[in-house]
Design a protein around this motif. Structure first.
Motif: not given
Length: 381
Positions: A249-272
């Motif tokens: 799986r591939e994970y992102s905090t979606l560039f959210a501010p703050g010390a401990h933003p939520p970690v999200r599973d972004v494995t599935s996305l449209n790479p266009s």
């Protein structure tokens, strides 16, 4: 695709990070202890999910992993896992364009407008000896065009480099629309006058390849690079949201501010969204094979390889050629390769100039990640 430094499946999953750390290797570390320590530091100190590495040198092949490939299933990262490689796509595209140049089908100093006459590039030009000229193919490959990076467009950043990504991750993008975002801003500098990394350049490279050959850039990469090198883990997904074959799986905090933003599973996305600037999927094994073949002249004639390796300063440690970076490490060793980031994945692959020592790394996360330490640990040991 290389995300802006400042920002640096079906259903989105909120991941609870458990701190799982599993280490494995194909055999004893055999001189790669410092590399393993750097990998473990990314997980234990910087909070990366997991790190995967493959090294080929005089001692043979070494594969190492640490951290997790799947927080939910507590799956480790596995040798030959596939992952999104972001801007490591660029050397593949540059290779195809330089092959076309070697065949006499185009010239590096052709103006982009020759191959994309419908594109409005009027503001992106300059004068030489009083005569006007436009952005050239060479300048696209080397990031000296002055064309701004479309990923720095404020509206795009608001939708795709923030938690709003969750509602936009399935959108299909065309290169023409993405290029228009870059061209809507004033030139950064006259063509050739300076250097600035821009993903827009490689969207245009993809469009030029299609104009010259009559085929998609994906077809040309597959026929000219993937098949000859038997890179079976490597693909150009287009608009498909899947990572085919074995992968974690591939994970992102979606560039959210703050010390401990939520970690999200972004494995599935449209790479266009990345397209020719960073859509590709590969594995450490394939990347090692590709970069070694490229640098040692198995993909390009000597003149085109020399063009690719003609560099200019990019930052304090890197120089950039035509789709290939030259990095001088603190220990004095020089390596060639590329790195890249896309949502949920950070990749680097580098080799010595003679191809005898090559290493590829992937982190299945896009926050607090600097692969420079991994490269230095491996090549400066």
């Amino acid at each position: 695709m290389h995300l802006p430094r400042a920002l640096l499946s079906g259903m989105i999953t909120l991941v609870t990070v458990t701190g799982l750390a599993v280490s494995s290797s194909s055999a004893a570390d055999r001189g790669h202890a410092r590399t393993r320590e750097a990998m473990e530091a990314l997980v234990e100190q910087d909070g990366a999910p997991g790190v995967l590495a493959q090294v080929e040198d005089g001692a043979g092949v070494w594969v190492g992993s640490t951290g997790t490939g799947d927080y939910t299933r507590e799956r480790p990262r596995l040798a030959h896992d596939r992952f999104r490689i972001g801007s490591v796509t660029k050397p593949f595209l540059a290779t195809v364009l330089l092959q076309l140049e070697s065949e006499g089908r185009l010239r590096l100093d052709d103006p982009v407008a020759r191959w994309l006459p419908g594109l409005r590039l009027g503001a992106y030009g300059g004068t030489t000896g009083g005569r006007p000229h436009g952005v050239t193919l060479r300048q696209l490959l080397g990031h000296t065009s002055g064309i701004p990076d479309y990923t720095s467009d404020p509206a795009l950043r608001a939708d795709y480099f923030s938690p709003r990504f969750l509602t936009h991750r399935w959108t299909t993008h065309t290169p023409e629309r993405l290029v228009a975002r870059g061209l809507s801003r004033p030139p950064l500098f006259p063509p050739g006058a300076d250097w600035s990394y821009s993903n827009t350049n490689y969207l245009l490279v993809g469009m030029v390849i299609e104009s010259v050959t009559g085929h998609s850039y994906a077809t040309e990469v597959e026929n000219r690079v993937l098949r000859p090198l038997k890179l079976r883990d490597t693909s150009l997904p287009g608009t498909s949201s899947r990572i085919p074959g074995q992968h974690g799986r591939e994970y992102s905090t979606l560039f959210a501010p703050g010390a401990h933003p939520p970690v999200r599973d972004v494995t599935s996305l449209n790479p266009s969204l990345a397209g020719a600037s960073g859509e590709m999927i590969s594995s450490d094994r394939d990347l090692v094979r590709f970069v070694r073949a490229l640098v040692t002249g198995k993909l390009l004639p000597p003149r085109q390889l020399a063009e690719m390796r003609t560099t200019r300063s990019a930052d304090a440690t890197d120089r950039y050629g035509l789709g290939l970076a030259e990095r001088t490490l603190p220990c004095g060793v020089t390596v060639w390769g590329h790195d890249g980031t896309i949502h949920g994945s950070t990749t680097a692959v580098f080799t010595t100039p003679d191809g005898t020592h090559t290493a590829a790394f992937n982190v299945n996360g896009d926050w607090s990640v600097d692969t420079r330490g991994l490269v230095e640990a491996e090549f400066c040991d």
